[in-house]
Design an enzyme around this catalytic site. Sequence first.
Site, PDB file in Angstrom:
ATOM      1  N   GLU A  23      12.683  25.416  87.860  1.00 38.55           N
ATOM      2  CA  GLU A  23      12.142  25.571  88.832  1.00 38.55           C
ATOM      3  C   GLU A  23      10.757  26.063  88.805  1.00 38.55           C
ATOM      4  O   GLU A  23      10.343  26.749  88.013  1.00 38.55           O
ATOM      5  CB  GLU A  23      12.654  27.412  89.387  1.00 38.55           C
ATOM      6  CG  GLU A  23      11.706  27.880  90.251  1.00 38.55           C
ATOM      7  CD  GLU A  23      12.852  29.140  91.182  1.00 38.55           C
ATOM      8  OE1 GLU A  23      13.184  30.015  89.829  1.00 38.55           O
ATOM      9  OE2 GLU A  23      13.359  29.633  92.146  1.00 38.55           O
ATOM     10  N   CYS A  39      11.590  31.237  96.954  1.00 38.75           N
ATOM     11  CA  CYS A  39      12.793  30.308  96.291  1.00 38.75           C
ATOM     12  C   CYS A  39      14.004  29.287  96.550  1.00 38.75           C
ATOM     13  O   CYS A  39      14.071  28.876  95.892  1.00 38.75           O
ATOM     14  CB  CYS A  39      13.824  32.040  96.052  1.00 38.75           C
ATOM     15  SG  CYS A  39      13.803  31.958  97.705  1.00 38.75           S
ATOM     16  N   GLU A  96      20.575  37.477  93.779  1.00 37.83           N
ATOM     17  CA  GLU A  96      19.870  36.401  94.931  1.00 37.83           C
ATOM     18  C   GLU A  96      19.053  36.204  93.434  1.00 37.83           C
ATOM     19  O   GLU A  96      18.006  36.717  93.446  1.00 37.83           O
ATOM     20  CB  GLU A  96      19.223  37.044  95.721  1.00 37.83           C
ATOM     21  CG  GLU A  96      20.164  38.552  96.563  1.00 37.83           C
ATOM     22  CD  GLU A  96      21.599  37.601  98.138  1.00 37.83           C
ATOM     23  OE1 GLU A  96      21.192  36.233  97.685  1.00 37.83           O
ATOM     24  OE2 GLU A  96      22.177  38.606  98.047  1.00 37.83           O
ATOM     25  N   LYS A 148      13.271  48.698  92.584  1.00 36.45           N
ATOM     26  CA  LYS A 148      12.642  49.058  91.308  1.00 36.45           C
ATOM     27  C   LYS A 148      11.024  47.438  91.733  1.00 36.45           C
ATOM     28  O   LYS A 148      11.511  47.113  91.819  1.00 36.45           O
ATOM     29  CB  LYS A 148      12.693  48.499  89.770  1.00 36.45           C
ATOM     30  CG  LYS A 148      11.261  48.956  89.782  1.00 36.45           C
ATOM     31  CD  LYS A 148      12.259  47.884  87.887  1.00 36.45           C
ATOM     32  CE  LYS A 148      11.452  46.246  87.574  1.00 36.45           C
ATOM     33  NZ  LYS A 148       9.767  46.096  88.398  1.00 36.45           N
TER      34      LYS A 148
HETATM   35  P1  NAD Z   1      12.208  37.749  86.887  1.00 35.67           P
HETATM   36  O1  NAD Z   1      13.523  38.018  87.617  1.00 35.67           O
HETATM   37  O2  NAD Z   1      10.870  37.908  86.254  1.00 35.67           O
HETATM   38  O3  NAD Z   1      11.276  39.426  87.991  1.00 35.67           O
HETATM   39  C1  NAD Z   1      12.615  39.833  89.032  1.00 35.67           C
HETATM   40  C2  NAD Z   1      12.051  41.368  88.525  1.00 35.67           C
HETATM   41  O4  NAD Z   1      12.712  42.245  88.117  1.00 35.67           O
HETATM   42  C3  NAD Z   1      10.913  42.260  88.496  1.00 35.67           C
HETATM   43  O5  NAD Z   1      10.966  43.694  89.029  1.00 35.67           O
HETATM   44  C4  NAD Z   1      10.964  42.277  87.396  1.00 35.67           C
HETATM   45  O6  NAD Z   1      10.307  43.699  86.901  1.00 35.67           O
HETATM   46  C5  NAD Z   1      12.497  42.907  87.144  1.00 35.67           C
HETATM   47  N1  NAD Z   1      13.305  42.570  85.483  1.00 35.67           N
HETATM   48  C6  NAD Z   1      12.408  41.576  84.688  1.00 35.67           C
HETATM   49  N2  NAD Z   1      13.622  41.694  83.621  1.00 35.67           N
HETATM   50  C7  NAD Z   1      14.386  42.497  84.246  1.00 35.67           C
HETATM   51  C8  NAD Z   1      15.078  43.265  82.812  1.00 35.67           C
HETATM   52  N3  NAD Z   1      15.313  42.794  81.444  1.00 35.67           N
HETATM   53  N4  NAD Z   1      15.919  43.834  83.524  1.00 35.67           N
HETATM   54  C9  NAD Z   1      16.006  44.660  84.262  1.00 35.67           C
HETATM   55  N5  NAD Z   1      15.121  43.979  85.668  1.00 35.67           N
HETATM   56  C10 NAD Z   1      14.306  42.991  84.765  1.00 35.67           C
HETATM   57  O7  NAD Z   1      11.767  37.036  88.494  1.00 35.67           O
HETATM   58  P2  NAD Z   1      10.254  37.025  88.801  1.00 35.67           P
HETATM   59  O8  NAD Z   1       9.361  36.428  88.422  1.00 35.67           O
HETATM   60  O9  NAD Z   1       9.611  38.079  89.460  1.00 35.67           O
HETATM   61  O10 NAD Z   1      10.879  36.623  90.580  1.00 35.67           O
HETATM   62  C11 NAD Z   1      10.749  35.084  91.212  1.00 35.67           C
HETATM   63  C12 NAD Z   1      12.442  35.076  90.954  1.00 35.67           C
HETATM   64  O11 NAD Z   1      12.963  34.988  92.105  1.00 35.67           O
HETATM   65  C13 NAD Z   1      12.587  33.028  91.045  1.00 35.67           C
HETATM   66  O12 NAD Z   1      13.691  32.781  90.212  1.00 35.67           O
HETATM   67  C14 NAD Z   1      12.847  32.870  92.616  1.00 35.67           C
HETATM   68  O13 NAD Z   1      13.417  31.824  93.400  1.00 35.67           O
HETATM   69  C15 NAD Z   1      13.768  34.108  92.852  1.00 35.67           C
HETATM   70  N6  NAD Z   1      13.696  34.939  94.405  1.00 35.67           N
HETATM   71  C16 NAD Z   1      14.782  34.517  94.655  1.00 35.67           C
HETATM   72  C17 NAD Z   1      14.724  34.331  96.013  1.00 35.67           C
HETATM   73  C18 NAD Z   1      16.598  35.015  96.914  1.00 35.67           C
HETATM   74  O14 NAD Z   1      16.816  35.505  97.994  1.00 35.67           O
HETATM   75  N7  NAD Z   1      17.903  33.936  96.235  1.00 35.67           N
HETATM   76  C19 NAD Z   1      14.106  35.220  96.879  1.00 35.67           C
HETATM   77  C20 NAD Z   1      12.601  35.928  96.236  1.00 35.67           C
HETATM   78  C21 NAD Z   1      12.442  35.363  94.816  1.00 35.67           C
END
Ligand code: NAD
Length: 495
Positions: free
Chosen positions: A398, A299, A264, A188
């Site tokens: 963040e 991230c 992650e 997804k």
């Molecule tokens: P997010 O948590 O808002 O969303 C990530 C994914 O989760 C999306 O596909 C979203 O649709 C889905 N999602 C959201 N709510 C959900 C729920 N209740 N149930 C299941 N799925 C759900 O994060 P974002 O804004 O897309 O990404 C940014 C974040 O990702 C930042 O915090 C960044 O640091 C982190 N990130 C971490 C890494 C790593 O490797 N550690 C890499 C890239 C990004």
Amino acid sequence: MPTTPWYERAAELRIDGRAFIEGERIAARAGTYFDCRSPVDGRTLAQVARCDGLDVDAAVASARAAFDDRRWAGKAPAERKKILVRLADLMLDHRDELALLETLDMGKPIRYSRSVDVPLAQNCIRWYGEAIDKLYDQVAPTAENSLALITREPVGVVAAIIPWNYPMLMAAWKIGPTLAAGNSLVLKPSEKAPLTALRLAELALEAGLPPGVFNVVPGFGDEAGRALGLHMDVDCIAFTGSTRTGKEIVQMAGQSNLKRAWTELGGKSANIVCADCPDLDAAVAAAIGSIYFNQGESCNAPSRLFVETSIKDAFLDKALGMISDFAPGDPLDEATVMGAIVDPIQMKTVLGYIEAGKEEGARLLAGGRAARAESGGLYIEPTLFDGVNASMRIAREEIFGPVLSVLSFTDLDDAVRKANATPYGLAAGIWTADINKAIRTSRALRAGTVHVNQYDNDDITVPFGGYKQSGNGRDKSLHAFDKYTELKTTWIGVS
Ligand code: NAD
């Protein structure tokens, strides 16, 4: 009207926003779509299938059937390798198209989506493909009357949920090891950047991946994402995204079938520059380059910069001299190094943090405003705050945007204590010419990756992941196979 050749290519794109299930493009069962808009200039790129629980059920059933009949898991590793390497080749053949989709979808400069994202993503898939027929299992040192085998088996149906900041690369970090190990996958992508994931599934089919092994369900987190998190027939969920959502994912695993849940998550990485830093120019270039790369939407971006007081003025002079190189520009212009912010929500969040920094008394030395409004897109100036203290929100939370917070220190132990005083633990940096100080500090920093006298090294051969609330898993390297395989012991009696 912008005129780079990439606009002409963009006009020629025919984007299919439907889901990808059982090897076919398919509309959401409820017939619902959402608008996929570009932060580059606000244009609508496509109508994308808004998948819900019914679509997720269909995708998981397809993945389960593919896993159970062993159409993929049963292939010799060398066969799986061939197909994954072919997929990587196809990604290179489609490099411009994939780069353009990525740039239009999430706003990063075309020069980087073409020279960084596509090459890294294809290399990741190629690397896991190449690795899988070179891994051996084990025989335990048991007594004469038995043979005990320790073997790795695919975990089954893996659901991967990924963010929008490196959409293709985050997809590749899941696709590579899950498929190489013989699993079936339901991916997804983020609703903010779903396009390259959908295209990768088509290319995988073209490369020879059997239908059903790799399905993509675009949609929203609380619909498609939640349905995957709670699904009783998903064996493992691999999540990359915010810490807030990561906590929900782990809870969903507990509420449902205790699927293996790998997270992650976010970061607030500290970069510490000591007065005996061996190369101040390199330290400044890395500090600035790493926070403004990808519009600060990384991230592991070193968003907290600790500089020893005696060199702070010199450091800031150099930093401010360099910052205009990162002025946001048209992402479809190859000269641009900083592009657009992914969507209006993220734009508001970042500008909100800039206001909070000002209100809490940090000194705004550069940037701080929205830019390029005439483009119809979403842009923010590279922003630098000095005089930040550890209790301010811009030092604790963040931001995920082009905002650097500078804190000064006189006592390295205190700087390390402050660097560690965060719920996150993704990455950190230390700059010093003193090898003992470098080693002591890198041991003391509670982070999954510590950089010494550089901040931008990256390679598929090393694990990537976080301590503390930055998550529990590791992407990349052979260690990633631990997430997507079960360890089986087989006892054989020998008479
Ligand atoms: P997010 O948590 O808002 O969303 C990530 C994914 O989760 C999306 O596909 C979203 O649709 C889905 N999602 C959201 N709510 C959900 C729920 N209740 N149930 C299941 N799925 C759900 O994060 P974002 O804004 O897309 O990404 C940014 C974040 O990702 C930042 O915090 C960044 O640091 C982190 N990130 C971490 C890494 C790593 O490797 N550690 C890499 C890239 C990004």
